[in-house]
Design a protein around this motif. Sequence first.
Motif, PDB file in Angstrom:
ATOM      1  N   LYS A  38      -1.093 -12.070  -2.537  1.00 54.37           N
ATOM      2  CA  LYS A  38      -2.165 -12.439  -1.602  1.00 54.37           C
ATOM      3  C   LYS A  38      -1.807 -12.141  -0.150  1.00 54.37           C
ATOM      4  O   LYS A  38      -2.622 -11.608   0.606  1.00 54.37           O
ATOM      5  CB  LYS A  38      -2.507 -13.921  -1.754  1.00 54.37           C
ATOM      6  N   LYS A  39      -0.596 -12.470   0.266  1.00 51.18           N
ATOM      7  CA  LYS A  39      -0.188 -12.242   1.656  1.00 51.18           C
ATOM      8  C   LYS A  39      -0.176 -10.747   1.973  1.00 51.18           C
ATOM      9  O   LYS A  39      -0.689 -10.315   3.018  1.00 51.18           O
ATOM     10  CB  LYS A  39       1.201 -12.839   1.903  1.00 51.18           C
ATOM     11  N   GLU A  40       0.401  -9.944   1.080  1.00 48.55           N
ATOM     12  CA  GLU A  40       0.442  -8.497   1.288  1.00 48.55           C
ATOM     13  C   GLU A  40      -0.968  -7.909   1.301  1.00 48.55           C
ATOM     14  O   GLU A  40      -1.268  -7.003   2.081  1.00 48.55           O
ATOM     15  CB  GLU A  40       1.280  -7.841   0.185  1.00 48.55           C
ATOM     16  N   LEU A  41      -1.838  -8.438   0.455  1.00 48.74           N
ATOM     17  CA  LEU A  41      -3.222  -7.969   0.410  1.00 48.74           C
ATOM     18  C   LEU A  41      -3.934  -8.255   1.731  1.00 48.74           C
ATOM     19  O   LEU A  41      -4.634  -7.392   2.275  1.00 48.74           O
ATOM     20  CB  LEU A  41      -3.964  -8.646  -0.744  1.00 48.74           C
ATOM     21  N   LYS A  42      -3.748  -9.447   2.252  1.00 47.72           N
ATOM     22  CA  LYS A  42      -4.382  -9.817   3.513  1.00 47.72           C
ATOM     23  C   LYS A  42      -3.909  -8.908   4.649  1.00 47.72           C
ATOM     24  O   LYS A  42      -4.715  -8.450   5.482  1.00 47.72           O
ATOM     25  CB  LYS A  42      -4.073 -11.276   3.844  1.00 47.72           C
ATOM     26  N   GLU A  43      -2.626  -8.608   4.694  1.00 50.20           N
ATOM     27  CA  GLU A  43      -2.078  -7.739   5.731  1.00 50.20           C
ATOM     28  C   GLU A  43      -2.601  -6.306   5.586  1.00 50.20           C
ATOM     29  O   GLU A  43      -2.924  -5.649   6.587  1.00 50.20           O
ATOM     30  CB  GLU A  43      -0.553  -7.744   5.656  1.00 50.20           C
ATOM     31  N   ALA A  44      -2.693  -5.826   4.349  1.00 49.51           N
ATOM     32  CA  ALA A  44      -3.181  -4.467   4.114  1.00 49.51           C
ATOM     33  C   ALA A  44      -4.645  -4.327   4.513  1.00 49.51           C
ATOM     34  O   ALA A  44      -5.048  -3.314   5.093  1.00 49.51           O
ATOM     35  CB  ALA A  44      -2.993  -4.096   2.642  1.00 49.51           C
ATOM     36  N   GLN A  45      -5.442  -5.344   4.219  1.00 54.36           N
ATOM     37  CA  GLN A  45      -6.859  -5.293   4.591  1.00 54.36           C
ATOM     38  C   GLN A  45      -7.028  -5.314   6.107  1.00 54.36           C
ATOM     39  O   GLN A  45      -7.890  -4.630   6.654  1.00 54.36           O
ATOM     40  CB  GLN A  45      -7.600  -6.466   3.954  1.00 54.36           C
TER      41      GLN A  45
END
Length: 368
Positions: free
Chosen positions: A356-363
């Motif tokens: 989730k954290k990596e996804l938020k940063e990528a978005q």
Amino acid sequence: MRNTCHSKDARALRQEKSLSVECKRIASPLLFCLLMVLSALSCSESNGPEKYIVTTQALSGASWPLFIGVEGGYFDKYGLDVDLRFGRHPAGIAGVSSGDVLTINIGLDTGLAAASKGKRLVMVGSPVNVGTFVLMGTKETQDVKELADKRIAIGRVGDPPYHYTLALFKHLGIRTDNIKWIPSGGAPTRMVTMINGAADAALLTAPTYYKLIEEGYPVLVNMSDYPEVIIAQAYMFHRDMLENKPDVVENFMKAVIDATHRFYTDKPFAMEAMRQHTNVKDDVTLSQVYDDYFAIEQLERIPYIRQDAIESVVERNSERLPELKDMDFSDMLFSSVLDKLAEEGFFEEIYGPDIKKELKEAQAAAAR
């Protein structure tokens, strides 16, 4: 590209109608229904997954999601029968543009330049944003700054190694006005061009340069030491595919994301997938290539095209392609495909809740 049972010829339709009438006359209603169900199942099985050609320009680790996608059955898993082919620039772009090829993983510099020439070509997703290229020099060349007026082996002017070398030299403050570019083809032939004295340096990928290091050739620059020089790739599609068959593009992205997860969790399988699609066959070399890619986490788990990658491409190509400065790229970047997967929880399904954290940063970093 898709064959369906709705394309039956007139003769087949007459035969089916005759069978239907005959079954109604001599069989019970239950038997008639059973025959119709079996006919439909047979038709469905004859179609199988949709058949598509996918092209790669890189028989290197950057294509690992494609290699694993084929060898691990991930394209089949998501309903695509993929024929993976190798093609040098500009064959892949031409194939996508004509509709003969579903997609190509291509250097972002080359991709944006091609997509800017009209509205047919668009991009979805970026498998890598960090380069593992190494600039090798002859034994007489000890410093990268010596190359300002020398010969450098590339594939051809306009291909990814050409763009990446320009970007690197611009970052290092090395003038390129007097450099002589030597068209030489793929990494192995670029290496041979340099060894034979026809070039003073060459930008190479693993494992091509491993042998040169063993033989005493100098590593002038390892691009992984310069993450600020963004070396991105992108999956390029025809706009019609995104507008008329978005599910195909979505399923392709699901397959490569799933395959990327397999890369990070199954080294032996990743090595075998590369063995099947490249000339690298021995375990020692395959293991070293895998370790090099794994160490810098080169393959993107959340493969958005990043805004800083777009800006880097525009900045380093501003003199050669000044029109890129004023271009609106939002119409050629379909981040909505990955947004949809994120909303549906696909990344968490593949990687678990820790993503989730990596996804938020990528978005947040995505180009839109």
